[in-house]
Write a protein that holds these residues in place. Structure first.
Motif, PDB file in Angstrom:
ATOM      1  N   ASN A 109      -1.977  -2.121   2.286  1.00  0.00           N
ATOM      2  CA  ASN A 109      -2.263  -2.570   3.715  1.00  0.00           C
ATOM      3  C   ASN A 109      -3.510  -2.095   4.036  1.00  0.00           C
ATOM      4  N   THR A 110      -4.682  -2.634   4.014  1.00  0.00           N
ATOM      5  CA  THR A 110      -6.002  -2.195   4.264  1.00  0.00           C
ATOM      6  C   THR A 110      -7.004  -3.379   4.622  1.00  0.00           C
ATOM      7  N   GLU A 111      -6.189  -4.439   5.093  1.00  0.00           N
ATOM      8  CA  GLU A 111      -7.174  -5.886   5.363  1.00  0.00           C
ATOM      9  C   GLU A 111      -7.855  -5.376   6.693  1.00  0.00           C
ATOM     10  N   TRP A 112      -7.105  -4.530   7.429  1.00  0.00           N
ATOM     11  CA  TRP A 112      -7.795  -4.231   8.900  1.00  0.00           C
ATOM     12  C   TRP A 112      -9.261  -3.132   8.643  1.00  0.00           C
TER      13      TRP A 112
ATOM     14  N   CYS B 262      -1.963   3.228  -0.414  1.00  0.00           N
ATOM     15  CA  CYS B 262      -3.299   2.426   0.076  1.00  0.00           C
ATOM     16  C   CYS B 262      -4.882   2.879  -0.566  1.00  0.00           C
ATOM     17  N   THR B 263      -4.894   3.824  -1.383  1.00  0.00           N
ATOM     18  CA  THR B 263      -5.925   4.513  -1.740  1.00  0.00           C
ATOM     19  C   THR B 263      -6.150   4.194  -3.431  1.00  0.00           C
ATOM     20  N   THR B 264      -7.258   4.552  -3.805  1.00  0.00           N
ATOM     21  CA  THR B 264      -7.540   4.749  -5.349  1.00  0.00           C
ATOM     22  C   THR B 264      -6.734   5.381  -6.281  1.00  0.00           C
ATOM     23  N   VAL B 265      -5.584   6.379  -5.716  1.00  0.00           N
ATOM     24  CA  VAL B 265      -5.132   7.379  -6.283  1.00  0.00           C
ATOM     25  C   VAL B 265      -4.116   6.556  -7.512  1.00  0.00           C
ATOM     26  N   PRO B 266      -4.451   7.242  -8.771  1.00  0.00           N
ATOM     27  CA  PRO B 266      -3.214   6.184  -9.716  1.00  0.00           C
ATOM     28  C   PRO B 266      -1.923   6.697  -9.628  1.00  0.00           C
ATOM     29  N   TYR B 267      -0.949   5.795  -9.953  1.00  0.00           N
ATOM     30  CA  TYR B 267       0.590   6.063  -9.969  1.00  0.00           C
ATOM     31  C   TYR B 267       1.065   5.842  -8.742  1.00  0.00           C
ATOM     32  N   LYS B 268       1.291   4.710  -8.161  1.00  0.00           N
ATOM     33  CA  LYS B 268       1.986   4.597  -6.737  1.00  0.00           C
ATOM     34  C   LYS B 268       3.508   5.125  -6.719  1.00  0.00           C
TER      35      LYS B 268
END
Length: 525
Positions: free
Chosen positions: A453-456, A488-494
């Motif tokens: 959720n980062t479009e903004w 919402c970040t590049t951290v691996p494994y959600k």
């Protein structure tokens, strides 16, 4: 129907009643009516303040209304409210009997001042973990304002009605005969939709807030952990969340959070919020951010502009806006959403009993959904784009053992088709032969992962090609004073546990940033 332990617990709850209530049933000769009669007579036998009679004449049978003594209207259940809805039944009994609800007084005041006629019908299923929130919110509104009427309808019990109205996802809410909303909604969200002045009042309240030391945008596991870690430093912390708990609210079972053997999403989300509130954090729920304005000078204030027009200021910001279900983005998906296209097999699966459905996605979520649905529906077709299922081997073996499941790999979904307003099939292309194929079915469950959720934030913070916020090992973004954590970040494994750890890291990094700023820039407490 109720074992001795449950009866004892219910009797203890009914001891909190402050005035008499009546259970007025509308019954016929069906087995479900007899089952409801047994439940209601059992409840009435547990308290002298509860009476039962079967003089009701509602068209929906079986059903019953919980009414104050001397009245014939109140919260109506066209259902046998067990399973996930047993708590909803208990709360409706208590609220009707005068026990005070656990809701903000401001919200209760807003309910009391609603004017007009509000006839709600909410369709639910007893296996839906999102439905109780909506059922309980509407029930509370009906108890607090006589202009609000609510009927809670079990879609599995009134299948013909569900089909006539083309209800294919729950919870589904109708207001005065027109569709009002679907999916999980909180009490505050429902009231805000009915109260036309709510946004302006809320924006004014937010604008008047003093700057925060740490402002967290997003209230999922990452945001909650960040709030706890920051607040424990004794600084001024706020959380602006569109929905506190985030996507955890839509998770059925959680069995891999360390030290918690098992729980479910709504319970976990409630525990997150309780701990954050324990530390005095200012929680601003139902708030959607739509713009980030970096500080104009080193050590200055960052601004977060909200969708309602308000602007919040902070010495540091942690972005933890999470992710949402990814759409398959083919013709028919948007058109038939909630009309055969669904995203929660646990919630909506019972509405497809005896029907043919497809699951798009061969990861753990997709395979688990297919296994669950296979026990309810006539047949499941699993569609996977890759040349093999990506789920854990134990899940794949279980899926392959089911006789009413067909698996197609190397299959590219091209269209979800429909007629008369509902889904009637799925088209896909065989990626090996190039052949176009079509499957006739009544439902499609999309399970193909998440989108952040980062479009903004585009043009403000650095994003990866997948739209994830780029962070370093300490949660820093490329914008000074702005940190990020979670899905919402590049951290691996959600994963929930990873998001919580990342939120803690971001909070510690934000505090480290703050203590290196001039004392004169401190936020007003």
């Amino acid at each position: 129907m109720l074992d001795d332990t449950l009866k004892a617990q219910l009797q203890a709850y009914l001891g909190k009643l402050q005035r008499p209530i009546r259970l007025i049933a509308s019954l016929d000769d069906s087995a479900s009516s007899q089952e409801l009669r047994e439940l209601l007579t059992t409840i009435a036998g547990l308290s002298d303040l509860v009476s039962f009679d079967d003089s009701g004449s509602d068209a929906r049978k079986p059903s019953f209304v919980i009414a104050r003594e001397g009245e014939t209207t109140g919260v109506r259940f066209a259902a046998i409210p067990l399973g996930h809805e047993f708590t909803s039944l208990v709360l409706a009994l208590l609220w009707t009997g005068g026990h005070p609800p656990k809701a903000e007084q401001e919200t209760l005041d807003a309910i009391a001042t609603l004017q007009g006629e509000f006839r709600f019908e909410v369709y639910m299923s007893l296996t839906c973990h999102n439905c109780p929130d909506v059922v309980q919110a509407l029930s509370l509104m009906a108890v607090r304002n006589p202009a609000v009427q609510v009927t809670v309808i079990d879609g599995g019990l009134f299948q013909a009605e569900v089909e006539a109205r083309q209800v294919m996802a729950v919870p589904m809410v109708y207001l005065n005969g027109e569709e009002f909303g679907g999916g999980r909604m909180t009490l505050e969200e429902i009231v805000a939709k009915l109260d036309v002045n709510a946004d302006a009042r809320e924006a004014a309240k937010l604008d008047a807030k003093d700057p925060f030391d740490v402002l967290i945008v997003g209230g999922g596991p990452a945001g909650a952990a960040a709030a706890v870690y920051a607040a424990r430093k004794g600084i001024r912390v706020g959380v602006a969340a569109e929905r506190f708990g985030g996507q955890v609210n839509d998770t059925l079972a959680i069995e891999n959070y360390i030290s918690v053997l098992e729980t479910d999403g709504p319970k976990f989300a409630a525990a997150l919020e309780a701990q954050v509130r324990h530390y005095g954090v200012d929680i601003m729920n139902l708030q959607r951010a739509d713009k980030l304005v970096p500080a104009s000078e080193p050590g200055g204030l960052v601004e977060v502009h909200m969708a309602n027009g308000a602007a919040l200021k902070a010495r540091s910001v942690i972005l933890s806006t999470g992710a949402r279900w990814r759409n398959v983005n083919v013709p028919g998906e948007a058109e038939y959403r909630n009309k055969g296209v669904a995203y929660c097999p646990h919630c909506d699966g019972p509405l497809f009993k005896g029907k043919r459905v497809a699951v798009i996605g061969g990861g753990n979520s997709g395979v688990e959904a297919a296994i669950d649905l296979a026990g309810i529906v006539e047949h499941v077709t699993l569609i996977e784009f890759a040349d093999a299922l990506k789920a854990d081997a134990v899940l794949v073996r279980k899926l392959e053992s089911l006789t009413n499941v067909t698996i197609h790999v190397n299959a590219q979904t091209t269209e979800i088709t429909g007629a008369n307003g509902t889904v009637n099939g799925l088209s896909y292309k065989d990626r090996v032969s190039g052949e176009a194929r079509h499957i006739e079915l009544e439902g499609v469950f999309v399970q193909i992962g998440l989108v952040p959720n980062t479009e903004w934030l585009k043009g403000t913070v650095e994003l990866s090609r997948f739209g994830e916020i780029v962070i370093d090992a300490k949660g820093h973004t490329n914008v000074p004073g702005v940190f990020a954590a979670g899905d919402c970040t590049t951290v691996p494994y959600k994963q929930i546990v990873i998001a919580a750890g990342a939120g803690s890291t971001a909070a510690l990094s934000a505090f480290d940033h703050l203590i290196r700023q001039p004392v004169a820039e401190a936020a007003t407490a």
